[in-house]
Design a protein around this motif. Structure first.
Motif: not given
Length: 514
Positions: A376-381, A406-408
């Motif tokens: 997802x786009x906000x994965x880096x954040x 697991x968060x991703x």
RNA sequence: GGCGCAUUCGUCUAGGGGCCUAGGACGCCGCCCUCUCACGGCGGUAACACGGGUUCAAAUCCCGUAUGCGCUACCA
């Protein structure tokens, strides 16, 4: 700076023994490089830069920087068949990654043939080399015979060919190799900075080839010529070169040059006690980078392989290494490379890092790894926000995935984790359901409230923290090992948390009914 | 086979005649802390390869043996 020590026993060698050892007192000096030294790292581009090579490069670099001298990089690619541009690029890249730079070069021996050709001509003029025409079979026979007679398996070419023979070779189109005429009798010795005096009987050294039949120089010729030509003051290299040293010294002497100082450092071994090679996992410097190691701890750990400052210091900044490294304190015996120690060192550095630096290192690592690709786009954040949750827990950046992966992704319960829930379905439902009930109705979604609510529920159920919290962990992460339960809940937010709880509960309910 | 080099806890090492009933670090084991994994704290286990010398005294010096590694190419 040097150390003065009383070493009476060394003098025993000088006398005829008996009491000499106790009567003589001699000063022993640990060799030290103080004047600006010109050193070189001279890999052959035939593979990756493995840990042993990286350490050799590091020692040379420390000497150059510590003495205010110069680091010279030279690629020994006289073997055109085995040398590759890819390998060269990889070695350079690995050196840069580890933080080793150079002042001169990279020089390629393949581009310096005129220098070597000229040297060979001078050796011919000096009568130090001779043309040899022995066939491979003849050479093998010579060595074989020597071996059977329990003698040194050395080759001495025939030098008294008749004009007729020579004309015959010419007619056949046979080109000679040029062999060095090893002076006999005699011996060649030097005072090695790590091993003390090393001496070779010339009779044990064969008339080695200096120029191949196609005119190209061999390693020993090129290395000797370059060390002189590049005004190298100290040759610091692996112990595997120790028997090349007398050959190179002979070439230098025949050329009228002065040999540099030599230091032969011990080899680095794999856990099987064999010299480190590709067979040993993570032997390549690029593997270390890929596996989430930082350059600084790698430098620190490498410096400590075969060198020590004192009896206890193990952490050195690079500046401290530069200031304190001393060739005289390099050990004589080989060292086994232990990846575990590197991990420990790496973890220590990771924990010492300021948070923003750690964040940059982690994100940079994940980027390089392609960790965010397809996410997802906000994965880096999201990853940024996990920094405080993982910083103290990692021994290498590559472990991030295990802890926070697991968060991703959508909830996906690992088999081991599921087995744990399955072990006592009733309890799992009770614990997870209880947790869900509390969290759903929580007025504020902050860390403290989450903690209070769950702890309260834990008391209501009369369970200990472990019994109660493990199911919560699995319910939201699907893993048995993860970031902390409270922090994880807080991080993902109520909606996501509740969703995951319900999903897990649903699966458990099915199982319960069945 | 020849030559060379090396040999202290499992690993990296300190040690250079008496400071050594051998010190440190990592690992391992135990305990504490603790929501898992870690982190941290405390404690423990564990080594001078062997045999001869020299010396009042040897891990340290000498000799030998053993073992390991390296080199033994028209590779580097």
């Amino acid at each position: 700076m040097f150390e003065l020590t009383i070493a009476p026993n060394r003098s025993a060698r000088l006398g005829d023994g008996r009491r000499a050892g106790n009567l003589h007192v001699m000063a022993r000096i640990r060799p030290e490089i103080t004047a600006p030294a010109r050193v070189r790292f001279a890999p052959s581009p035939t593979g990756t830069l493995h840990v042993g090579g990286a350490r050799t490069a590091l020692f040379n670099w420390l000497i150059a920087r510590g003495s205010g001298g110069a680091m010279i990089l030279r690629l020994e690619d006289t073997d055109r068949d085995r040398s590759t541009a890819e390998s060269e690029a990889e070695i350079l890249r690995a050196l840069r990654w580890i933080g080793i730079d150079w002042d001169e070069g990279p020089f390629r021996q393949s581009e310096r043939s005129d220098v070597y050709l000229d040297a060979v001509e001078r050796l011919k003029a000096a009568g130090a080399v001779y043309a040899a025409y022995e066939s491979e079979d003849e050479l093998n026979a010579q060595r074989q015979a020597a071996r059977e007679n329990r003698e040194a398996p050395v080759v001495r070419g025939r030098r008294d060919w008749s004009a007729e023979d020579l004309a015959g070779f010419e007619a056949e189109g046979r080109a000679p190799v040029w062999r060095f005429a090893v002076p006999l009798p005699g011996s060649t010795a030097w005072e090695d900075m790590v091993r003390g005096e090393v001496r070779f009987d010339n009779a044990q050294i064969e008339d080695f080839v200096v120029a191949r039949s196609d005119g190209t120089p061999t390693y020993n010729l090129a290395a000797a010529v370059d060390d002189v030509d590049m005004r190298i003051s100290h040759v610091v290299r692996g112990e595997d070169h120790i028997s090349n040293t007398p050959k190179q010294m002979m070439i230098m002497a025949a050329l009228g040059a002065t040999a540099p100082e030599y230091a032969h450092i011990p080899l680095i071994l794999g856990t099987d006690k064999k010299r480190l090679s590709k067979r040993h996992g993570a032997a390549a410097t690029e593997d270390l980078e890929r596996d989430g190691f930082l350059a600084a701890p790698v430098r620190n750990a490498l410096a400590l392989l075969g060198w020590s400052y004192d009896d206890k210091t193990t952490t050195f900044t690079t500046d401290e290494l530069v200031a304190n490294f001393s060739i005289g304190r390099v050990s004589k015996s080989p060292a086994v490379f232990d990846l575990k120690k590197l991990e420990v060192m790496n973890g220590r550095y990771l924990r010492m890092m300021p948070e923003d630096e750690f964040e940059a290192a982690l994100l940079g690592f994940l980027d390089n790894r392609g960790f965010f690709d397809g996410k997802a786009d906000d994965a880096r954040d999201l990853a940024k926000r996990t920094v405080p949750l993982v910083k103290r827990k990692l021994s290498s950046l590559a472990e991030y995935e295990r802890l926070a992966g697991w968060l991703f992704r959508p909830l996906e319960i690992e088999s081991e984790a599921w087995a744990q829930l399955e072990g006592d379905v009733r309890h799992s439902i009770q614990a997870i359901g209880g947790g869900l009930g509390r969290l759903e109705t929580l007025p504020e979604w902050d860390l403290q409230s989450i903690k209070d609510a769950l702890q309260d529920q834990l008391h209501v159920l009369g369970e200990n923290a472990r019994e109660f919290l493990e199911p919560q962990r699995i319910a939201i992460t699907g893993q048995t090992i993860s970031t902390g339960v409270y922090e994880s809940l807080h991080l993902i937010g109520r909606d996501e948390a509740v969703g995951r709880y319900r999903q897990t509960l649903g699966r458990l309910a099915e199982l319960w009914q069945a």
